[in-house]
Design a protein around this motif. Sequence first.
Motif, PDB file in Angstrom:
ATOM      1  N   ASN A 168     -28.115  38.493 -26.333  1.00 25.49           N
ATOM      2  CA  ASN A 168     -27.520  39.735 -26.355  1.00 25.49           C
ATOM      3  C   ASN A 168     -28.086  40.632 -26.976  1.00 25.49           C
ATOM      4  OD1 ASN A 168     -26.011  38.284 -27.914  1.00 25.49           O
ATOM      5  ND2 ASN A 168     -24.256  39.542 -27.351  1.00 25.49           N
ATOM      6  N   VAL A 169     -28.024  40.287 -28.286  1.00 21.22           N
ATOM      7  CA  VAL A 169     -28.733  41.164 -29.398  1.00 21.22           C
ATOM      8  C   VAL A 169     -30.108  41.535 -29.125  1.00 21.22           C
ATOM      9  CG1 VAL A 169     -28.967  41.513 -32.013  1.00 21.22           C
ATOM     10  CG2 VAL A 169     -27.028  40.177 -31.088  1.00 21.22           C
ATOM     11  N   PHE A 170     -30.805  40.692 -28.780  1.00 24.51           N
ATOM     12  CA  PHE A 170     -32.305  41.012 -28.529  1.00 24.51           C
ATOM     13  C   PHE A 170     -32.386  41.875 -27.421  1.00 24.51           C
ATOM     14  CE2 PHE A 170     -35.883  40.063 -26.104  1.00 24.51           C
ATOM     15  CZ  PHE A 170     -37.079  40.302 -27.150  1.00 24.51           C
ATOM     16  N   MET A 171     -31.641  41.788 -26.440  1.00 25.33           N
ATOM     17  CA  MET A 171     -31.649  42.545 -25.095  1.00 25.33           C
ATOM     18  C   MET A 171     -31.285  44.014 -25.290  1.00 25.33           C
ATOM     19  SD  MET A 171     -33.130  40.774 -22.891  1.00 25.33           S
ATOM     20  CE  MET A 171     -33.028  41.826 -21.573  1.00 25.33           C
ATOM     21  N   SER A 177     -35.118  50.297 -27.018  1.00 32.38           N
ATOM     22  CA  SER A 177     -36.367  50.644 -27.365  1.00 32.38           C
ATOM     23  C   SER A 177     -37.025  51.278 -26.084  1.00 32.38           C
ATOM     24  CB  SER A 177     -37.443  49.421 -27.700  1.00 32.38           C
ATOM     25  OG  SER A 177     -37.230  48.773 -26.660  1.00 32.38           O
ATOM     26  N   ILE A 178     -36.550  50.813 -24.732  1.00 25.57           N
ATOM     27  CA  ILE A 178     -37.114  51.472 -23.832  1.00 25.57           C
ATOM     28  C   ILE A 178     -36.539  52.885 -23.238  1.00 25.57           C
ATOM     29  CG2 ILE A 178     -36.947  51.203 -21.238  1.00 25.57           C
ATOM     30  CD1 ILE A 178     -36.943  48.128 -21.469  1.00 25.57           C
ATOM     31  N   ILE A 179     -35.366  52.777 -23.699  1.00 24.90           N
ATOM     32  CA  ILE A 179     -34.502  54.203 -23.409  1.00 24.90           C
ATOM     33  C   ILE A 179     -35.314  55.401 -24.462  1.00 24.90           C
ATOM     34  CG2 ILE A 179     -32.394  55.614 -23.944  1.00 24.90           C
ATOM     35  CD1 ILE A 179     -30.889  53.128 -23.173  1.00 24.90           C
ATOM     36  N   ALA A 180     -35.701  54.840 -25.768  1.00 19.81           N
ATOM     37  CA  ALA A 180     -36.179  55.703 -26.703  1.00 19.81           C
ATOM     38  C   ALA A 180     -37.751  56.173 -26.131  1.00 19.81           C
ATOM     39  CB  ALA A 180     -36.358  55.042 -28.148  1.00 19.81           C
ATOM     40  N   ILE A 181     -38.344  55.100 -25.509  1.00 21.10           N
ATOM     41  CA  ILE A 181     -39.663  55.449 -24.970  1.00 21.10           C
ATOM     42  C   ILE A 181     -39.684  56.640 -24.227  1.00 21.10           C
ATOM     43  CG2 ILE A 181     -41.651  54.402 -23.707  1.00 21.10           C
ATOM     44  CD1 ILE A 181     -41.195  51.874 -25.586  1.00 21.10           C
ATOM     45  N   ILE A 182     -38.575  56.526 -23.102  1.00 21.65           N
ATOM     46  CA  ILE A 182     -38.479  57.392 -22.079  1.00 21.65           C
ATOM     47  C   ILE A 182     -38.093  58.843 -22.760  1.00 21.65           C
ATOM     48  CG2 ILE A 182     -36.867  58.015 -20.102  1.00 21.65           C
ATOM     49  CD1 ILE A 182     -36.565  55.107 -19.411  1.00 21.65           C
ATOM     50  N   PHE A 183     -37.398  58.842 -23.522  1.00 21.60           N
ATOM     51  CA  PHE A 183     -37.150  60.226 -24.327  1.00 21.60           C
ATOM     52  C   PHE A 183     -38.265  60.771 -24.983  1.00 21.60           C
ATOM     53  CE2 PHE A 183     -32.552  59.066 -23.751  1.00 21.60           C
ATOM     54  CZ  PHE A 183     -31.976  60.138 -23.516  1.00 21.60           C
ATOM     55  N   LEU A 206     -45.621  51.596 -28.275  1.00 19.40           N
ATOM     56  CA  LEU A 206     -46.160  50.020 -28.938  1.00 19.40           C
ATOM     57  C   LEU A 206     -45.112  49.669 -29.936  1.00 19.40           C
ATOM     58  CD1 LEU A 206     -49.718  49.853 -28.118  1.00 19.40           C
ATOM     59  CD2 LEU A 206     -48.028  48.819 -26.805  1.00 19.40           C
ATOM     60  N   ALA A 207     -45.195  50.679 -30.843  1.00 17.40           N
ATOM     61  CA  ALA A 207     -44.395  50.646 -32.204  1.00 17.40           C
ATOM     62  C   ALA A 207     -43.027  50.201 -31.952  1.00 17.40           C
ATOM     63  CB  ALA A 207     -44.550  51.768 -33.217  1.00 17.40           C
ATOM     64  N   LEU A 208     -42.314  51.066 -31.108  1.00 17.24           N
ATOM     65  CA  LEU A 208     -40.942  50.957 -30.869  1.00 17.24           C
ATOM     66  C   LEU A 208     -40.753  49.696 -30.108  1.00 17.24           C
ATOM     67  CD1 LEU A 208     -39.884  54.538 -29.554  1.00 17.24           C
ATOM     68  CD2 LEU A 208     -39.144  53.423 -31.541  1.00 17.24           C
ATOM     69  N   ILE A 209     -41.591  49.326 -29.151  1.00 16.48           N
ATOM     70  CA  ILE A 209     -41.222  48.123 -28.371  1.00 16.48           C
ATOM     71  C   ILE A 209     -41.505  46.852 -29.027  1.00 16.48           C
ATOM     72  CG2 ILE A 209     -43.623  47.632 -27.542  1.00 16.48           C
ATOM     73  CD1 ILE A 209     -40.307  47.804 -25.300  1.00 16.48           C
ATOM     74  N   THR A 210     -42.028  46.991 -30.271  1.00 15.10           N
ATOM     75  CA  THR A 210     -42.389  45.927 -31.378  1.00 15.10           C
ATOM     76  C   THR A 210     -41.301  45.940 -32.357  1.00 15.10           C
ATOM     77  OG1 THR A 210     -44.599  45.981 -30.922  1.00 15.10           O
ATOM     78  CG2 THR A 210     -43.939  44.887 -32.791  1.00 15.10           C
ATOM     79  N   ILE A 211     -41.233  46.973 -33.113  1.00 16.43           N
ATOM     80  CA  ILE A 211     -40.300  47.172 -34.106  1.00 16.43           C
ATOM     81  C   ILE A 211     -38.859  46.850 -33.745  1.00 16.43           C
ATOM     82  CG2 ILE A 211     -39.355  48.520 -36.065  1.00 16.43           C
ATOM     83  CD1 ILE A 211     -42.100  49.801 -36.113  1.00 16.43           C
ATOM     84  N   LEU A 212     -38.288  47.512 -32.844  1.00 16.07           N
ATOM     85  CA  LEU A 212     -36.902  47.223 -32.477  1.00 16.07           C
ATOM     86  C   LEU A 212     -36.372  45.914 -32.247  1.00 16.07           C
ATOM     87  CD1 LEU A 212     -35.757  50.473 -30.902  1.00 16.07           C
ATOM     88  CD2 LEU A 212     -35.196  49.884 -33.235  1.00 16.07           C
ATOM     89  N   PRO A 213     -37.184  45.225 -31.292  1.00 14.38           N
ATOM     90  CA  PRO A 213     -36.879  43.809 -31.176  1.00 14.38           C
ATOM     91  C   PRO A 213     -37.148  42.796 -32.136  1.00 14.38           C
ATOM     92  CG  PRO A 213     -37.906  44.751 -29.175  1.00 14.38           C
ATOM     93  CD  PRO A 213     -38.071  45.726 -30.243  1.00 14.38           C
ATOM     94  N   LEU A 214     -38.144  43.149 -33.102  1.00 12.81           N
ATOM     95  CA  LEU A 214     -38.348  42.428 -34.466  1.00 12.81           C
ATOM     96  C   LEU A 214     -37.227  42.319 -35.136  1.00 12.81           C
ATOM     97  CD1 LEU A 214     -40.283  40.692 -35.646  1.00 12.81           C
ATOM     98  CD2 LEU A 214     -41.189  42.747 -36.644  1.00 12.81           C
TER      99      LEU A 214
END
Length: 383
Positions: A168-171, A177-183, A206-214
């Motif tokens: 749940n934390v990862f999701m 990150s997806i919401i941030a990318i949309i904005f 690419l940075a957001l979708i990588t860093i936040l889940p990491l």
Amino acid sequence: MNNKIKRILPQLLTILFVVLVFGFFTINAQVNMDNRGIDFGFGFLSQEASFDMQFTLLDYDGQDSYLWAYVVALLNTLLVSFLGIIFCTILGVVIGVARLSQNFLIKNSAAWYVEFFRNIPLLLQIFFWYYAALRALPLPENAQPWFGVTYMTIKGYYIPSMIWENLNVFMSCLIASIIAIIFIRVYARKIQEREGKQLPVLYISLALITILPLLSFLIGGVTLDFEMPVLKQLAQTSFIFEGGIALPPELIALVLALSLYTSTFVAECVRAGIQGISKGQKEAAASVGLTPNQILKLVIMPQALRIIIPPTTNQYLNLTKNSSLAAAIAYPDLVLVFAGTALMQTGKAIEIVGITMLTYLSISLAIAALMNWYNKRIEIKEK
């Protein structure tokens, strides 16, 4: 008053005709069912199905109801349709752009691909992948690992499965990150329209979708482990892989055939859309210093999508309906399981066929509505 009657009267007559036709077939079916002692109803959905399925996304056994068998078979159909649409879109765009390449080899290879796969019946392609290509694969005990962790055998493709802790934390991080990318994409579009500046949206995304889940792994307590497929001996001459995820050959053959076949039509839609943009716009974009990639991304594709999306929607719908050919290779989809096995066991032909038709109609309407929304979303607003 006479003009109003002339407009309304044909519509009323059409509605009356449809009602009469529907009523005639309904009454005729009811009379024939009464003569044969057949009851109409959906009570059978709660009865025990008493048959198994080789491949399911949800837990299922023969003691579950027909309704649950319908749900499981529906998910199998949606899985094939989803995978087919994804792969045919990727292939179609690549091949469509390649057909317009200035390179002789790339252009003619793409043209050969289109002419070859679209002129062979889809059912034959399904048979080829299932009975010829995949049947030539080795038995589990003779299979060599691909990339060290996966195994392609005559019984299916075996890959590692993921075991998560604190998923749940990862999701949550992934959704954030997806919401941030949309904005960011919305903000970048406004900046481009107002000031003419182009932000590096791709690299930021690419940075957001990588860093936040990491970060969920580093500070969120998320852990990920893999369960590898392991070869087990069931009998003296029988071997099978256990553990991991097993993709049956029926699913692989069906997705391959649907993707390769439908991608040829998507490629032609893409080619027609790009060629529908005047040469003058391409030359004007090049004259201001845009690179070929920028011309394709910023000038050609935004306009070409208006031409590409409507016919491509038709191909998505065709792919979804063509997935019903899965019954030919015994893939447990909606047609084979519900309109096949369940119908033969219960004899509820009208009810089961009606439910199956309504299901495919609903799926098609949902896909069409989504594509029409996207087409409306990207259309160029004329002021």
